[in-house]
Design a protein around this motif. Structure first.
Motif, PDB file in Angstrom:
ATOM      1  N   ARG A  59     -23.148  57.984 -47.165  1.00  0.00           N
ATOM      2  CA  ARG A  59     -22.568  57.312 -48.344  1.00  0.00           C
ATOM      3  C   ARG A  59     -23.604  57.250 -49.457  1.00  0.00           C
ATOM      4  N   GLN A  60     -23.229  57.752 -50.607  1.00  0.00           N
ATOM      5  CA  GLN A  60     -24.114  57.707 -51.766  1.00  0.00           C
ATOM      6  C   GLN A  60     -23.416  56.944 -52.884  1.00  0.00           C
ATOM      7  N   VAL A  61     -24.047  55.871 -53.320  1.00  0.00           N
ATOM      8  CA  VAL A  61     -23.512  55.064 -54.406  1.00  0.00           C
ATOM      9  C   VAL A  61     -24.364  55.294 -55.649  1.00  0.00           C
ATOM     10  N   THR A  62     -23.724  55.744 -56.710  1.00  0.00           N
ATOM     11  CA  THR A  62     -24.418  56.020 -57.964  1.00  0.00           C
ATOM     12  C   THR A  62     -23.964  55.016 -59.015  1.00  0.00           C
ATOM     13  N   SER A  63     -24.923  54.299 -59.598  1.00  0.00           N
ATOM     14  CA  SER A  63     -24.600  53.296 -60.613  1.00  0.00           C
ATOM     15  C   SER A  63     -24.394  53.955 -61.967  1.00  0.00           C
ATOM     16  N   ALA A  64     -23.881  53.181 -62.915  1.00  0.00           N
ATOM     17  CA  ALA A  64     -23.662  53.692 -64.265  1.00  0.00           C
ATOM     18  C   ALA A  64     -24.982  54.100 -64.913  1.00  0.00           C
ATOM     19  N   ALA A  65     -26.071  53.458 -64.493  1.00  0.00           N
ATOM     20  CA  ALA A  65     -27.386  53.762 -65.050  1.00  0.00           C
ATOM     21  C   ALA A  65     -28.035  54.966 -64.386  1.00  0.00           C
ATOM     22  N   GLY A  66     -27.390  55.497 -63.342  1.00  0.00           N
ATOM     23  CA  GLY A  66     -27.932  56.667 -62.665  1.00  0.00           C
ATOM     24  C   GLY A  66     -28.696  56.364 -61.396  1.00  0.00           C
ATOM     25  N   GLY A  67     -28.832  55.082 -61.045  1.00  0.00           N
ATOM     26  CA  GLY A  67     -29.515  54.734 -59.803  1.00  0.00           C
ATOM     27  C   GLY A  67     -28.686  55.136 -58.594  1.00  0.00           C
ATOM     28  N   GLU A  68     -29.366  55.546 -57.518  1.00  0.00           N
ATOM     29  CA  GLU A  68     -28.663  56.011 -56.326  1.00  0.00           C
ATOM     30  C   GLU A  68     -29.137  55.266 -55.080  1.00  0.00           C
ATOM     31  N   GLU A  69     -28.194  55.008 -54.185  1.00  0.00           N
ATOM     32  CA  GLU A  69     -28.491  54.395 -52.893  1.00  0.00           C
ATOM     33  C   GLU A  69     -27.762  55.191 -51.813  1.00  0.00           C
ATOM     34  N   THR A  70     -28.494  55.593 -50.775  1.00  0.00           N
ATOM     35  CA  THR A  70     -27.911  56.387 -49.698  1.00  0.00           C
ATOM     36  C   THR A  70     -27.967  55.614 -48.390  1.00  0.00           C
ATOM     37  N   THR A  71     -26.835  55.533 -47.707  1.00  0.00           N
ATOM     38  CA  THR A  71     -26.759  54.875 -46.413  1.00  0.00           C
ATOM     39  C   THR A  71     -25.937  55.738 -45.467  1.00  0.00           C
ATOM     40  N   TRP A  72     -26.002  55.390 -44.170  1.00  0.00           N
ATOM     41  CA  TRP A  72     -25.320  56.189 -43.148  1.00  0.00           C
ATOM     42  C   TRP A  72     -24.505  55.308 -42.216  1.00  0.00           C
ATOM     43  N   ALA A  73     -23.502  55.928 -41.577  1.00  0.00           N
ATOM     44  CA  ALA A  73     -22.716  55.258 -40.536  1.00  0.00           C
ATOM     45  C   ALA A  73     -22.430  56.264 -39.438  1.00  0.00           C
ATOM     46  N   SER A  74     -22.232  55.780 -38.212  1.00  0.00           N
ATOM     47  CA  SER A  74     -21.944  56.638 -37.071  1.00  0.00           C
ATOM     48  C   SER A  74     -20.716  56.124 -36.326  1.00  0.00           C
ATOM     49  N   SER A  75     -19.839  57.035 -35.928  1.00  0.00           N
ATOM     50  CA  SER A  75     -18.643  56.635 -35.188  1.00  0.00           C
ATOM     51  C   SER A  75     -18.980  56.095 -33.800  1.00  0.00           C
ATOM     52  N   GLU A  76     -20.182  56.393 -33.308  1.00  0.00           N
ATOM     53  CA  GLU A  76     -20.590  55.891 -32.003  1.00  0.00           C
ATOM     54  C   GLU A  76     -20.739  54.372 -32.017  1.00  0.00           C
ATOM     55  N   ASP A  77     -21.160  53.824 -33.139  1.00  0.00           N
ATOM     56  CA  ASP A  77     -21.365  52.383 -33.257  1.00  0.00           C
ATOM     57  C   ASP A  77     -20.379  51.724 -34.214  1.00  0.00           C
ATOM     58  N   CYS A  78     -19.622  52.550 -34.919  1.00  0.00           N
ATOM     59  CA  CYS A  78     -18.666  52.013 -35.884  1.00  0.00           C
ATOM     60  C   CYS A  78     -17.311  52.683 -35.666  1.00  0.00           C
ATOM     61  N   PRO A  79     -16.451  52.123 -34.811  1.00  0.00           N
ATOM     62  CA  PRO A  79     -15.132  52.705 -34.547  1.00  0.00           C
ATOM     63  C   PRO A  79     -14.297  52.881 -35.811  1.00  0.00           C
ATOM     64  N   ALA A  80     -14.598  52.105 -36.845  1.00  0.00           N
ATOM     65  CA  ALA A  80     -13.845  52.202 -38.091  1.00  0.00           C
ATOM     66  C   ALA A  80     -13.955  53.589 -38.700  1.00  0.00           C
TER      67      ALA A  80
END
Length: 201
Positions: free
Chosen positions: A92-113
């Motif tokens: 997951r990459q979230v980009t703000s209006a100012a251009g800042g970026e944050e990257t995070t991850w998820a796995s189906s092994e620990d997140c059934p969602a």
């Protein structure tokens, strides 16, 4: 995830690119940072391409949230036909209006969602292309015109791979909308996966 069923109003759905079918995802649990690191290495070391994804663009805030989904074949777990069980990692990459970026991850092994959300994604059907000047009778789908548009400032785009009706060619499909089933999926996926994201560090 609570599924209230498909809405009766399909909204205005635009097809971008070639027509086919998709891929998909909603329950809830938490992945660990270790899994996030594993997902990160999955993309960088093994170089496996994303197989599906979706993005949510908020026109009011300028924030863009993009999710790419990668497969994680299991060598220790197989299906009855001998095929490996597939887990999933999502970036997951979230980009703000100012251009800042944050990257995070998820796995189906620990997140059934994540798996549940992808399952939902595969149920989305690519809409029929409509062209001005081609009448409903010519297209033989009277009564299927889009009705109304839900405008809340969010533009949802989903993409994936599928086969055409002749089952000959693998095809990429992308659908973008701010209403109807696509938008319902995007908003629900965003909420259902909110607690799953973890930093790769």
């Amino acid at each position: 995830m609570t599924d209230s069923g498909p809405p009766t109003d399909l909204g205005t759905i635009y097809v971008v690119g070639q027509v086919a079918l998709l891929l998909i995802l909603g329950a809830m649990s938490l992945p660990t940072a270790a899994c996030a690191q594993e997902a990160g290495s999955l993309e960088r070391v093994e170089g496996l391409p994303a197989v599906a994804g979706f993005s949510i663009r908020d026109s009011q805030t300028g924030v863009i949230e993009s999710i790419d989904v990668f497969i994680k074949p299991r060598r220790d777990l197989r299906l009855p036909d001998g095929a490996p069980w597939i887990d999933f990692a999502a970036q997951r990459q979230v980009t703000s209006a100012a251009g800042g970026e944050e990257t995070t991850w998820a796995s189906s092994e620990d997140c059934p969602a994540l798996r549940n959300t992808l399952i939902w994604l595969t149920t989305l059907v690519a809409p029929r292309i409509e062209i001005p000047g081609i009448t409903a009778s010519e297209a033989s789908h009277e009564g299927r015109r889009p009705r109304s548009v839900t405008e809340d400032g969010l533009q949802i785009t989903v993409w994936g791979r599928g086969t055409q009706p002749d089952h000959i060619a693998n095809t990429r499909v992308e659908i973008s909308s701010n209403g109807g089933l696509v938008a319902e999926f995007g908003r629900a996926a965003q909420a259902n996966l909110a607690a799953c994201w973890r930093s790769a560090h």
